[in-house]
Design a protein around this motif. Structure first.
Motif, PDB file in Angstrom:
ATOM      1  N   PHE A   1      -3.173   8.471  -3.046  1.00  0.00           N
ATOM      2  CA  PHE A   1      -2.223   8.093  -1.984  1.00  0.00           C
ATOM      3  C   PHE A   1      -2.422   6.629  -1.569  1.00  0.00           C
ATOM      4  O   PHE A   1      -1.462   5.883  -1.393  1.00  0.00           O
ATOM      5  N   SER A   2      -3.676   6.213  -1.458  1.00  0.00           N
ATOM      6  CA  SER A   2      -3.988   4.872  -0.951  1.00  0.00           C
ATOM      7  C   SER A   2      -3.534   3.755  -1.895  1.00  0.00           C
ATOM      8  O   SER A   2      -3.459   2.599  -1.501  1.00  0.00           O
ATOM      9  N   GLU A   3      -3.240   4.100  -3.144  1.00  0.00           N
ATOM     10  CA  GLU A   3      -2.869   3.051  -4.108  1.00  0.00           C
ATOM     11  C   GLU A   3      -1.362   2.878  -4.258  1.00  0.00           C
ATOM     12  O   GLU A   3      -0.907   1.980  -4.959  1.00  0.00           O
ATOM     13  N   VAL A   4      -0.601   3.748  -3.608  1.00  0.00           N
ATOM     14  CA  VAL A   4       0.838   3.781  -3.895  1.00  0.00           C
ATOM     15  C   VAL A   4       1.569   2.521  -3.393  1.00  0.00           C
ATOM     16  O   VAL A   4       2.418   1.969  -4.100  1.00  0.00           O
ATOM     17  N   TYR A   5       1.209   2.054  -2.202  1.00  0.00           N
ATOM     18  CA  TYR A   5       1.934   0.901  -1.639  1.00  0.00           C
ATOM     19  C   TYR A   5       1.887  -0.287  -2.610  1.00  0.00           C
ATOM     20  O   TYR A   5       2.913  -0.861  -2.976  1.00  0.00           O
ATOM     21  N   GLN A   6       0.674  -0.621  -3.029  1.00  0.00           N
ATOM     22  CA  GLN A   6       0.479  -1.762  -3.912  1.00  0.00           C
ATOM     23  C   GLN A   6       1.189  -1.549  -5.255  1.00  0.00           C
ATOM     24  O   GLN A   6       1.762  -2.478  -5.823  1.00  0.00           O
ATOM     25  N   SER A   7       1.132  -0.304  -5.730  1.00  0.00           N
ATOM     26  CA  SER A   7       1.745  -0.007  -7.034  1.00  0.00           C
ATOM     27  C   SER A   7       3.269  -0.124  -6.984  1.00  0.00           C
ATOM     28  O   SER A   7       3.902  -0.540  -7.947  1.00  0.00           O
TER      29      SER A   7
ATOM     30  N   SER B   1       4.728   6.070   7.616  1.00  0.00           N
ATOM     31  CA  SER B   1       3.411   5.653   8.122  1.00  0.00           C
ATOM     32  C   SER B   1       2.638   4.810   7.120  1.00  0.00           C
ATOM     33  O   SER B   1       1.753   4.042   7.493  1.00  0.00           O
ATOM     34  N   THR B   2       2.963   4.934   5.828  1.00  0.00           N
ATOM     35  CA  THR B   2       2.276   4.150   4.790  1.00  0.00           C
ATOM     36  C   THR B   2       2.969   2.819   4.532  1.00  0.00           C
ATOM     37  O   THR B   2       2.511   2.040   3.698  1.00  0.00           O
ATOM     38  N   ASN B   3       4.116   2.608   5.183  1.00  0.00           N
ATOM     39  CA  ASN B   3       4.951   1.429   4.950  1.00  0.00           C
ATOM     40  C   ASN B   3       5.552   1.372   3.550  1.00  0.00           C
ATOM     41  O   ASN B   3       6.006   0.323   3.101  1.00  0.00           O
TER      42      ASN B   3
END
Ligand code: GTR
Length: 333
Positions: A198-204, A222-224
Motif C-alpha cells: 500500500f505504501s508504495e502505490v502513490y509513488q508508483s 487519505s493516501t492522496n
C-alpha cells in the motif's frame, strides 16, 4: 485527548510498578503493553476505532491491560504484519482480508470479485455462519478474529484515461494487493497486475510504474492517490471486510473473563468503525470531487462480472473448500 490518555496511562503504570517494588501489592502478572498494527493514517475510521479499543481496555481493567496502536503501517507492510501477529510479535491488528488469502486460503472467498450484492450483504454474511467459519480457519493459523470492520467497495482509479468497460483495462498496469487471486482478476480483464505494498502505490502512480490501482473512497483520498490518478470509475468489483484480529498466543494467555471483555470491546469498536466509515466514505467522495477528480459511474457492471468466471474457477480449483463457502454466501439474502 489521545495525548492526555497516554500520559495518564504512563503515570498509572509507573505508580503500579512502584507499589509492586515496595511490596504493597500482591504480585501482578507481568504485562507488557500490547502493540497494535494499523496501516492507516491517524485520522481514519479504522484508526479511531482501534484507539477507542485501547482506551476502553485500559479503563475497564484499571490499567491492568493496555495497548498502543501504531498507525501508518510503521510496524511493517500488511503481509509482514500478518506473520508478526501469528508469531505473537505484534499483539493485535486490523487486517483487510485481501492479503490474508496466501495465509488463510478460505479467506479468499470474500476476495472473489462481485461475491457480495452490497456492503450490507457482506455484513449480514460476516456476522453469521460464514464469519464463524472464516474465524475458525483463521484461528488455525494463529489469528483470532474478534470482529469485522467495514472497508466499503473498491473501484478502479487511473492516471491516463477512465475505465468504463472491461476493454478499457486491456494493456493497463494495475496495482493490486498481495494475492494471486487479484492478479487473476486483472488478467481476466486483459490488464497486467502488479502486486505491491500500500505504501508504495502513490509513488508508483506518479512515476508511471503503474497506470492505476483500486480502492475505496476513503483510501483513495487519505493516501492522496487522487492527486495523481484523476479518474475514479465506480466498478465496485470488490467488497472486502476487515478483521480485528488478536494473536492466538496472546489470546490463549488471557483468562476467560478477559477474553470476554476483549471480544466485547472489539465488537463495540466495530460498531463504531462502521458508523464512522459510512460518514467518511461520503466525506472522502465529496472531498476528491471538490478537488477536481472525474468520477465515472459504471451502472452496468455485468460485463465486468461476466469476465470473472475464470477467476472463480481457478480459485475453487486451487482451494476446493471455497465451493461450499460460496454457496453459503449466496444463500444469505
Ligand atoms: C485499504 C485497506 C488496507 C489495505 C489497502 C491496500 O482499503 O483498508 O488495509 O489493504 O486498502 O490497498 O493495500
Amino acid at each position: 485527548m489521545f495525548q492526555s490518555f497516554k500520559a495518564t496511562r504512563r503515570l498509572a503504570t509507573g505508580l503500579a510498578a512502584g507499589a509492586v517494588a515496595l511490596g504493597t501489592l500482591a504480585a501482578a502478572p507481568a504485562h507488557a503493553e500490547w502493540r497494535g498494527w494499523n496501516i492507516h493514517v491517524e485520522d481514519y475510521p479504522v484508526s479511531a476505532a482501534m484507539d477507542w479499543f485501547t482506551e476502553e481496555l485500559a479503563k475497564r481493567t484499571d490499567g491492568r491491560l493496555t495497548g498502543q496502536v501504531y498507525h501508518g503501517g510503521v510496524l511493517g507492510s500488511q503481509p509482514d504484519a500478518i506473520e508478526q501477529v501469528r508469531l505473537g510479535a505484534i499483539d493485535f491488528a486490523v487486517f483487510n482480508l485481501g492479503p490474508m488469502g496466501p495465509t488463510v486460503p478460505e479467506a479468499n472467498v470474500v476476495n472473489l470479485p462481485f461475491i457480495f450484492k452490497s456492503v450490507d450483504h457482506m455484513h449480514r454474511v460476516l456476522d453469521g455462519k460464514v464469519g464463524e467459519m472464516l474465524g475458525a480457519a483463521m484461528a488455525e493459523k494463529g489469528l483470532v478474529a474478534l470482529a469485522w470492520y467495514d472497508s466499503g467497495a473498491r473501484s478502479f482509479y487511473t492516471v491516463g484515461k477512465p475505465i468504463a468497460t472491461p476493454d478499457d483495462v486491456v494493456g493497463l498496469k494495475i496495482r493490486v494487493m498481495n494475492n494471486e487471486l487479484f492478479v487473476g482478476m486483472i488478467e481476466a480483464l486483459g490488464g497486467n497486475a502488479t502486486p505491491m505494498a500500500f505504501s508504495e502505490v502513490y509513488q508508483s502512480l506518479k512515476t508511471g510504474v503503474v497506470d492505476g490501482a483500486e480502492n475505496n473512497w476513503p483510501s483513495y483520498e487519505s493516501t492522496n492517490h487522487f492527486e495523481v490518478a484523476r479518474y475514479y470509475s465506480g466498478t465496485e468489483h470488490l467488497i472486502i471486510p476487515e478483521c480485528f484480529c488478536m494473536s492466538k498466543s496472546v489470546w490463549d494467555g488471557l483468562s476467560a473473563d478477559d477474553q470476554e471483555l476483549v471480544r466485547a470491546l472489539a465488537k463495540e469498536s466495530a460498531e463504531m468503525q462502521r458508523e464512522l466509515w459510512a460518514a467518511r466514505s461520503q466525506a472522502s467522495k465529496a472531498a476528491v470531487e471538490a478537488a477536481g477528480i472525474t468520477y465515472v459511474e459504471v451502472p452496468d457492471k455485468a460485463p465486468f462480472q461476466a469476465a470473472m468466471d475464470p477467476v472463480y474457477e481457478k480459485a475453487v480449483e486451487a482451494v476446493p473448500e471455497l465451493a461450499p463457502l460460496i454457496d453459503a454466501i449466496k444463500s444469505v439474502d
